[in-house]
Enzyme design. Structure first.
Site: not given
Ligand code: GDP
Ligand code: IMO
Ligand code: MG
Length: 427
Positions: A146, A418, A21, A18-19, A308, A416, A16, A42-44, A306, A227
């Site tokens: 396997r 924002g 973005k 900010g990959k 963080r 970054s 999380d 993952a949630g990007h 959830r 991750q």
């Molecule tokens: P990822 O999993 O690494 O792609 O990151 P996530 O999307 O899960 O979480 C990053 C969160 O921070 C998202 O809600 C983005 O919109 C937000 N975000 C990314 N870069 C910035 C930043 O520079 N400033 C702020 N305030 N939010 C950001």
């Molecule tokens: P992105 O790509 C943050 C965490 C889960 C748990 C552990 C194992 O958005 O950064 P899993 O479901 O993979 O077996 O869970 O890893 N986790 C993450 N935490 N960002 C993620 O992805 C994650 N993907 C898994 O919360 O602690």
């Molecule tokens: Mg994420």
């Protein structure tokens, strides 16, 4: 052979960072964007033109330019989740033809993997990992033992039926007799898959060859990690990790791109730390500063919602991630989240059993015992949002960044300020 930029983008923390973005921002200058591991855990998040999109499986290169987006062999794909995502992307006026490519060797997450993930977590009680419940661990177990089903198997009805039935006879045994869960029906599972397979069939191909050709043609590639380094199954805080290799080596095995083709390793770090799920987190804050980071940064999971866990930037952990991945570039995200802090701390070393240490321990029990030692900076107390020139950042923010760069020995090529695509300083 000379290769064009082939850049791995890796989370330097616990995910999380900010990959999404950053990949979205850089994808306009790339021909290919490739996911190489993980799955719909993952949630990007991408923000542009007043739109907010959260991608779980589709690479973050779909909306900025025309990069071909590849889901590599190392990803574990829940076909039902993928079809939902494909439908969502289509509503945003993106034509996926000649844009989305799915590796025929990628493994499939079936409903039994999700059920296993959930019952195993429940049975762990207080030792639960806090997984996303998306079936990731069990799907990689199937792969490594396997008995996995690959995307290519979805195209062979007879083989698919045979594999699902054979896997389910084992799994149902465990579900009923170990976990007290009702048994799962193979026929229904296969029937439910049919329309889903029809929808994804056109995208399944040999992505290894596609990428090899791209490299030979001098195309530029972004490898989008999911991750983060500290969630890596080998190098993270085991067992509180995910079941794949987000670190640099995983980019090669998960895509078929050779290590000699990689030209850049770009690490993404927030200006503070977060972690979602269980496991050690040395700089975690349980006070009002932690609460403020969560509020300012909107730190709630993009996949599970959830809250963080939040804490100060951990430079020992960051340096470990940099060395682990050979990161030669860094992006600093969410700097703006610190805008209204009077004081900002960074962890420069730890105390372990009363002694100083500068090393991130490999044993989670030791990580659990670390006491972070901080250096504290005065805050800049002004908004950094929308600043597009590095030199226009407040002086105190530049000093903070300079300290981190000197400490780590790698420069921030991206800052970054924002969530929007436009709120990005490229140096
Ligand atoms: P990822 O999993 O690494 O792609 O990151 P996530 O999307 O899960 O979480 C990053 C969160 O921070 C998202 O809600 C983005 O919109 C937000 N975000 C990314 N870069 C910035 C930043 O520079 N400033 C702020 N305030 N939010 C950001
Ligand atoms: P992105 O790509 C943050 C965490 C889960 C748990 C552990 C194992 O958005 O950064 P899993 O479901 O993979 O077996 O869970 O890893 N986790 C993450 N935490 N960002 C993620 O992805 C994650 N993907 C898994 O919360 O602690
Ligand atoms: Mg994420």
């Amino acid at each position: 052979m000379e290769y064009m930029p082939v850049r791995i983008i890796i989370g330097a923390q616990w995910g999380d960072e900010g990959k999404g973005k950053i990949v979205d921002r850089l994808s306009a200058e790339s021909s290919y964007v490739v996911r190489y591991q993980g799955g719909a855990n993952a949630g990007h998040t991408l923000k542009f033109d007043d739109k907010t999109i959260v991608l779980h499986l589709i690479p973050s290169g779909m909306f900025n330019g025309n990069a071909k987006c590849v889901i590599g062999n190392g990803v574990v794909i829940d076909p039902i989740a993928l079809v939902e995502e494909i439908e969502e992307v289509k509503t945003l006026d993106v034509d996926l033809k000649d844009r989305l490519y799915i590796s025929s060797s990628a493994h499939v997450i079936l409903p039994y993997h999700k059920v296993l993930d959930q019952v195993k977590e429940k049975s762990r009680g207080k030792d639960a990992i806090g997984t996303t419940g998306r079936g990731i661990g069990p799907a990689y177990v199937s792969k490594v033992s396997r008995v996995g089903i690959r995307m290519s198997d979805l195209l062979n009805e007879e083989l698919l039926e045979h594999k699902v039935q054979s896997n389910l006879s084992d799994i149902n045994n465990a579900l009923e007799h170990v976990y007290g869960h009702n048994h799962l029906d193979a026929k229904k599972m296969i029937a439910d898959l049919k329309p889903v397979i029809e929808a994804i069939k056109p995208f399944i191909c040999n992505t290894t060859e596609l990428l090899h050709d791209a490299l030979e043609n001098g195309e530029s590639v972004l490898l989008e990690g999911a991750q983060g380094s500290l969630l890596d199954v080998d190098h993270g805080t085991y067992p509180y990790v995910t079941s794949s290799s987000p670190t640099a080596g995983g980019a090669c095995t998960g895509s078929g791109i050779p290590p000699t083709a990689i030209t850049h390793s770009l690490g993404i770090t927030k200006a503070y730390c977060t972690r979602v799920g269980n496991g050690p987190f040395p700089t975690e804050l349980d006070d009002s500063a932690g609460e403020k980071l969560r509020k300012n940064g909107q730190e709630f999971g993009a996949t599970t919602g959830r809250p963080r866990r939040c804490g100060w930037l951990d430079l020992v952990a960051l340096k470990y991630a940099v060395r682990l991945n050979g990161m030669n570039e860094l992006a600093l995200t969410k700097l703006d989240v610190l805008d209204d802090f009077k004081e900002i701390s960074v962890c420069t070393h730890y105390e372990l059993d009363g002694k100083r240490t500068d090393i991130f321990p490999l044993d989670s029990h030791e990580v659990e015992k670390l006491k972070p030692v901080y250096k504290t900076f005065p805050g800049w107390l002004q908004s950094t949002r929308d600043i597009s020139d590095f030199n226009n950042l407040p002086e105190k923010a530049r000093e903070y960044i300079k300290f981190v760069e000197d400490f780590i020995g790698v420069s921030f090529t991206i800052v970054s300020t924002g969530p929007k695509r436009s709120e990005t300083i490229i140096r």
